[in-house]
Scaffold this motif. Structure first.
Motif, mmCIF file in Angstrom:
data_model
loop_
_atom_site.group_PDB
_atom_site.id
_atom_site.type_symbol
_atom_site.label_atom_id
_atom_site.label_comp_id
_atom_site.label_asym_id
_atom_site.label_seq_id
_atom_site.Cartn_x
_atom_site.Cartn_y
_atom_site.Cartn_z
ATOM 1 N N LEU A 28 -26.583 -95.803 11.766
ATOM 2 C CA LEU A 28 -26.795 -96.625 10.576
ATOM 3 C C LEU A 28 -26.704 -95.777 9.314
ATOM 4 O O LEU A 28 -26.025 -96.142 8.350
ATOM 5 N N ASP A 29 -27.368 -94.632 9.292
ATOM 6 C CA ASP A 29 -27.369 -93.782 8.091
ATOM 7 C C ASP A 29 -25.964 -93.253 7.805
ATOM 8 O O ASP A 29 -25.504 -93.293 6.648
ATOM 9 N N GLU A 30 -25.312 -92.753 8.814
ATOM 10 C CA GLU A 30 -23.979 -92.203 8.591
ATOM 11 C C GLU A 30 -22.996 -93.287 8.146
ATOM 12 O O GLU A 30 -22.148 -93.056 7.281
ATOM 13 N N LEU A 31 -23.111 -94.469 8.729
ATOM 14 C CA LEU A 31 -22.184 -95.540 8.395
ATOM 15 C C LEU A 31 -22.415 -96.049 6.978
ATOM 16 O O LEU A 31 -21.453 -96.362 6.251
ATOM 17 N N LYS A 32 -23.671 -96.140 6.554
ATOM 18 C CA LYS A 32 -23.959 -96.557 5.178
ATOM 19 C C LYS A 32 -23.330 -95.614 4.174
ATOM 20 O O LYS A 32 -22.672 -96.044 3.213
ATOM 21 N N ASP A 33 -23.530 -94.310 4.394
ATOM 22 C CA ASP A 33 -22.972 -93.326 3.470
ATOM 23 C C ASP A 33 -21.437 -93.396 3.470
ATOM 24 O O ASP A 33 -20.807 -93.308 2.401
ATOM 25 N N TYR A 34 -20.853 -93.580 4.628
ATOM 26 C CA TYR A 34 -19.389 -93.587 4.713
ATOM 27 C C TYR A 34 -18.803 -94.818 4.016
ATOM 28 O O TYR A 34 -17.823 -94.713 3.270
ATOM 29 N N ILE A 35 -19.419 -95.972 4.236
ATOM 30 C CA ILE A 35 -18.904 -97.206 3.623
ATOM 31 C C ILE A 35 -19.063 -97.143 2.114
ATOM 32 O O ILE A 35 -18.174 -97.573 1.363
ATOM 33 N N LYS A 36 -20.179 -96.620 1.646
ATOM 34 C CA LYS A 36 -20.407 -96.520 0.206
ATOM 35 C C LYS A 36 -19.363 -95.643 -0.460
ATOM 36 O O LYS A 36 -18.782 -96.015 -1.481
ATOM 37 N N GLU A 37 -19.099 -94.515 0.129
ATOM 38 C CA GLU A 37 -18.101 -93.605 -0.422
ATOM 39 C C GLU A 37 -16.695 -94.186 -0.278
ATOM 40 O O GLU A 37 -15.867 -94.062 -1.188
ATOM 41 N N LEU A 38 -16.433 -94.823 0.837
ATOM 42 C CA LEU A 38 -15.111 -95.401 1.084
ATOM 43 C C LEU A 38 -14.815 -96.507 0.086
ATOM 44 O O LEU A 38 -13.685 -96.581 -0.457
ATOM 45 N N ARG A 40 -16.061 -96.841 -2.877
ATOM 46 C CA ARG A 40 -15.925 -96.268 -4.220
ATOM 47 C C ARG A 40 -14.549 -95.653 -4.430
ATOM 48 O O ARG A 40 -13.941 -95.797 -5.497
ATOM 49 N N VAL A 41 -14.035 -95.013 -3.413
ATOM 50 C CA VAL A 41 -12.769 -94.294 -3.565
ATOM 51 C C VAL A 41 -11.565 -95.195 -3.304
ATOM 52 O O VAL A 41 -10.587 -95.182 -4.067
ATOM 53 N N GLU A 42 -11.627 -95.994 -2.252
ATOM 54 C CA GLU A 42 -10.439 -96.729 -1.794
ATOM 55 C C GLU A 42 -10.324 -98.135 -2.352
ATOM 56 O O GLU A 42 -9.223 -98.647 -2.507
ATOM 57 N N LEU A 43 -11.448 -98.763 -2.667
ATOM 58 C CA LEU A 43 -11.415 -100.159 -3.107
ATOM 59 C C LEU A 43 -11.308 -100.193 -4.629
ATOM 60 O O LEU A 43 -12.302 -100.187 -5.346
ATOM 61 N N MET A 283 -12.295 -98.047 11.758
ATOM 62 C CA MET A 283 -12.186 -99.490 11.609
ATOM 63 C C MET A 283 -12.599 -99.934 10.209
ATOM 64 O O MET A 283 -11.977 -100.838 9.632
ATOM 65 N N MET A 284 -13.625 -99.306 9.645
ATOM 66 C CA MET A 284 -14.024 -99.651 8.291
ATOM 67 C C MET A 284 -12.954 -99.217 7.285
ATOM 68 O O MET A 284 -12.692 -99.926 6.301
ATOM 69 N N SER A 285 -12.304 -98.089 7.546
ATOM 70 C CA SER A 285 -11.218 -97.656 6.667
ATOM 71 C C SER A 285 -10.072 -98.662 6.703
ATOM 72 O O SER A 285 -9.473 -98.983 5.664
ATOM 73 N N ALA A 286 -9.769 -99.150 7.894
ATOM 74 C CA ALA A 286 -8.715 -100.163 8.018
ATOM 75 C C ALA A 286 -9.104 -101.432 7.277
ATOM 76 O O ALA A 286 -8.266 -102.063 6.616
ATOM 77 N N PHE A 287 -10.387 -101.836 7.361
ATOM 78 C CA PHE A 287 -10.831 -103.053 6.690
ATOM 79 C C PHE A 287 -10.769 -102.893 5.179
ATOM 80 O O PHE A 287 -10.286 -103.794 4.465
ATOM 81 N N ILE A 288 -11.267 -101.784 4.630
ATOM 82 C CA ILE A 288 -11.250 -101.574 3.190
ATOM 83 C C ILE A 288 -9.815 -101.521 2.678
ATOM 84 O O ILE A 288 -9.497 -102.074 1.615
ATOM 85 N N SER A 289 -8.942 -100.858 3.424
ATOM 86 C CA SER A 289 -7.528 -100.808 3.028
ATOM 87 C C SER A 289 -6.919 -102.204 3.016
ATOM 88 O O SER A 289 -6.187 -102.559 2.086
#
Length: 851
Positions: A28-38, A40-43, A283-289
């Protein structure tokens, strides 16, 4: 123009605490940080609001655009059923051995440790219908653990929500893993030879090592278990990225086999990435993209239209889900790196029709391109696809291409010759065949359509052979050339009619019969008997005799009753003249029979009763005679017809008959134990084979003249005799012949293939389907003679038409008239002589003079 603002979308992230256990908080902690950063940068063109949940039973009607879950298989499928109702995109990470969600509406990644993915691979094959079997036989040795075997069986037999993926009935056989080649072959032969394939099916999954695979393929081929109706899937697990060349293990493949290979090309290197977080982040990277691309596309369209127009054309939830899903699948296919070291490759063997490829000239056909051997010299394996844990099998072709696509458009040589109605060939001026038709080609064309091949016509004259059997009189020269060419493997099939003969046939095999032709005989239509005595035909001879005796007896009876009656004495009436003489009584009875009245009637009631009774008898006789006479005028009396073999043999003194020499009928009659058939062939004339319908029609004209005028019969197929009758009717416009009502000794007609041809079961199955559908009967009827007056009349019936009475019908009446005049003249002469003699005698007698 639309006033476009930054848009935020809500997404649910479900991390099932019960499934993750101790890893829950870390993930949960790692995924929250990754989605937040992703984000911010990709979306760049929008925003995403992420809602985190620790269980799957959440409410989905909160405006979510998509749902990402990490949960057990059961919870994942339950969640999918609810996202389907809300038209939401679900991309899920779940446990191994879980059926993937439908690719049309969701993305599924199954996580497993390297080396544990085999059951998931087979489950994915089944879910995608790459193997759509009802039953399967699993063959494995000691190298496969018990737990792995159990998981493999479970992957094939478990119930899947996909309706098309039915559970498979599985039978498992275990073999000892022998290091010695001799012992290994012995063990495999023992196991394979005892398989009850009739009951368990012929779909095999062999989970073996590469060296065992080679031996198993050879043994299966020796036991005739690898053929067109069987499917063999070899799963080879002991290969890797550095030792994955199967050409060294696949020694030979035979024509017509259905063989596929799935082998491991996993690479164990330091750069390999795996794990829950790797898949989650990817999978989250694919979704944000996908989300960023979808928002940009919507902004581009919205900027070109008004707000009202945009509200009318903006994507719906389903359309937006499908756009995101397609983009995510493309992203994963192109950029995914998680689990890429765990790879399996699938290959399929292209074996159908290979030995007939690149043989443009029949004389150049390789000696080994024979249906009886069928060894493929130039082996070709087709790339079917790659399996990865993240997106399952990516197919480039079918796993068993020949099962679905037959010969895949290959050209097969079909040998044939002109033989109506089975085959019609039309050639141009240079001799090349430009058109072909007939029953056999209707069947072959349907075969080509169902089994996906094209036809290359060969003629027997294209191949030179020396006949091994010069005494074969049953087949024409073209037929013998065709048999020789098929026996050498120069053609895959002979599109021509061949009689199915008992016993071994060297070099060829027959298909199941395409038609069954009964034998019968043709005979001259029964002739009309002479009508000179037509007036006598209504009554039989004994009836006429009884009628004559009745007339003769009724005269004296009337005379006796008239003479004995006391009425005349009581009334003092004299009996002179009238019925007082027996001579007049006879003429009166005769006149009453012809419905002619007399001058005198009895006055006594006794005599009148005799006359009245006679009138009643006359009424019945005359009515019956008149009705029967009309019938005989309408339906002429014919000769007794010969409609069966028994009737023919009873009249053998009056009839002769002939049978084609060297024919199947002659052979069967000679081999028959029935006395009537023995006598039939013993007394038959043997005629030379003419070859085909057209040859029969041309050569049988002289024999037909014998049938027409000399009480001769011809025995042959009912089909051929029907053609003869039709041709004679067209030529003469008469109906002089008829067929017997009795059929006997049916002759089966089939096509032929090379001995040992692997395609014989396939062809037989298709022909059987055509029979059941009624196609062959329909096609054959199109080539039969068109119905005409002659074909509608059998030997025991006759035409009914309006009949005008002619001189032939009335000649009997004139004969009676002549007989009457002749009798009257004779009696007149006798009366004249009698009168003359009486007068002479009276002149001699001296009469006394009386004053």
């Amino acid at each position: 123009m639309c006033n476009c603002k930054k848009v935020f979308f809500s997404t649910a992230v479900i991390l099932d605490r019960q499934y993750l256990g101790d890893k829950y908080q870390t993930v949960l902690d790692e995924l929250k940080d990754y989605i937040k950063e992703l984000a911010r940068v990709e979306l760049k063109h929008g925003g995403v609001l992420v809602h985190y949940y620790s269980w799957t039973t959440i409410s989905l009607n909160k405006g979510f655009l998509a749902v990402f879950s990490i949960a057990s298989c059961e919870d994942t499928w339950e969640l999918f059923s609810r996202t389907e109702e809300e038209d939401l995109l679900l991309f899920a990470l779940t446990e191994v051995d879980c059926p993937r969600l439908p690719q049309r509406s969701a993305i599924t990644v199954t996580y497993s440790e390297p080396g544990e993915e085999l059951p998931q691979l087979l489950l994915d094959l089944r879910s995608s219908n790459a193997i759509s079997w009802k039953s399967a036989v699993i063959l494995h040795d000691d190298t496969l653990g018990r737990d792995m075997v159990s998981r493999v069986v479970q992957s094939l037999t478990s119930q899947i929500d996909e309706e098309s993926a039915r559970p498979v009935s599985v039978t498992v056989f275990k073999m000892k893993h022998e290091m010695n080649e001799y012992l290994r072959r012995k063990e495999m032969h023992r196991v394979l030879s005892k398989l009850p394939v009739k009951y368990i099916g012929e779909n095999f999954i062999a989970i073996v090592t590469s060296d065992v695979m080679t031996t198993m393929a050879e043994i299966a081929r020796e036991l005739l278990m690898s053929h067109t109706m069987a499917q063999w899937l070899y799963v080879i697990s002991d290969t890797n990225a550095h030792a994955s060349n199967l050409s060294g293990f696949i020694n030979t493949l035979n024509e017509g086999e259905n063989v596929a290979f799935i082998y491991n090309i996993t690479e164990n290197g330091p750069d390999c990435k795996n794990g829950l977080m790797c898949y989650s982040q990817e999978m989250m990277s694919a979704f944000i993209s996908a989300l960023d691309a979808a928002i940009q596309a919507e902004f581009d369209v919205a900027a070109q239209v008004s707000d009202e127009e945009w509200e009318a054309i903006r994507p719906s939830k389903v359309q937006r889900r499908d756009i995101l899903l397609k983009h995510m699948q493309q992203y994963i296919l192109a950029k995914s790196v998680c689990g890429n070291c765990t790879l399996w490759r699938a290959l399929a063997a292209d074996t159908w029709g290979v030995t007939y490829r690149q043989n443009d000239v029949p004389e150049q056909i390789n000696e080994h391109a024979n249906g009886s051997t069928g060894v493929i010299e130039h082996l070709e394996l087709m790339n079917v696809g790659i399996w990865r844990p993240i997106d399952a099998m990516t197919f480039a072709d079918l796993l068993f291409p020949h099962v679905h696509h037959g010969f895949r458009g290959k050209e097969l040589p079909i040998i044939t010759y002109h033989n109506p109605p089975w085959t019609f060939l039309q050639a141009n001026e240079s001799g090349a065949i430009v058109k072909y038709s007939g029953l056999m080609f209707d069947i072959v064309n349907q075969l080509a359509k169902n089994k996906n091949f094209t036809i290359k016509i060969m003629l027997p004259s294209h191949v030179k052979h020396e006949f091994s059997n010069e005494t074969d009189m049953m087949h024409s020269q073209s037929a013998r050339l065709t048999i020789a060419a098929i026996a050498k493997g120069h053609a895959a099939l002979a599109a021509a009619p061949f009689t199915v003969l008992p016993g071994p046939n060297q070099g060829i095999n027959y298909t199941i019969p395409v038609s069954t032709q009964p034998h019968t005989f043709i005979v001259a239509r029964p002739r009309e008997l002479s009508r000179a005595l037509l007036f006598l035909l209504p009554f039989t001879t004994d009836t006429w005799l009884c009628l004559g005796f009745a007339v003769i007896l009724m005269g004296p009876m009337l005379y006796i009753v008239h003479r004995l009656s006391p009425y005349y004495e009581a009334m003092e009436i004299t009996r002179e003249g009238g019925l007082a003489t027996i001579h007049n009584c006879l003429w009166y009875i005769y006149g009453a029979l012809l419905q002619q009245g007399g001058m005198y009637l009895p006055r006594a009631d006794s005599g009148r009763l005799v006359i009245g009774t006679w009138w009643l008898v006359v009424l019945v006789i005359v009515t019956t005679y008149s009705g029967n006479l009309v019938a005989f005028l309408t339906f002429p009396k014919l000769e007794a017809p010969v409609t069966t073999i028994s009737e023919l043999l009873k009249n053998s003194d009056a009839y002769t008959w002939s049978v084609t020499k060297g024919s199947y009928l002659e052979m069967e009659l000679k081999n028959s134990e029935e006395p009537k058939y023995k006598r039939l062939i013993k007394e038959a004339e043997l005629l030379k084979e003419t070859g085909g319908i057209e040859g029969t029609i041309h050569a049988a004209r002289g024999t037909l003249d014998r049938v027409r005028g000399q009480r001769h019969l011809i025995f042959d197929w009912r089909l051929r005799l029907t053609y003869l009758m039709s041709a004679d009717h067209i030529a003469t416009e008469t109906c002089d012949f008829a067929l017997a009502v009795e059929d006997f000794m049916e002759e089966q007609v089939a096509m032929i293939v090379p001995a040992g041809s692997p395609y014989l079961p396939v062809i037989n199955k298709e022909i059987n389907r055509m029979h059941k559908a009624g196609l062959i009967s329909k096609w054959l009827s199109a080539y039969l003679p068109k119905p005409n007056r002659c074909l509608k009349i059998s030997t025991v019936t006759q035409e009914v038409s309006n009949h005008t009475v002619n001189l032939s019908d009335m000649q009997g009446s004139f004969f009676v008239l002549f007989l009457g005049f002749f009798s009257a003249s004779t009696v007149l002469i006798l009366e004249w002589f009698y009168n003359r003699r009486k007068r002479k005698s009276e002149e001699i007698v001296i009469k006394p003079y009386v004053e």
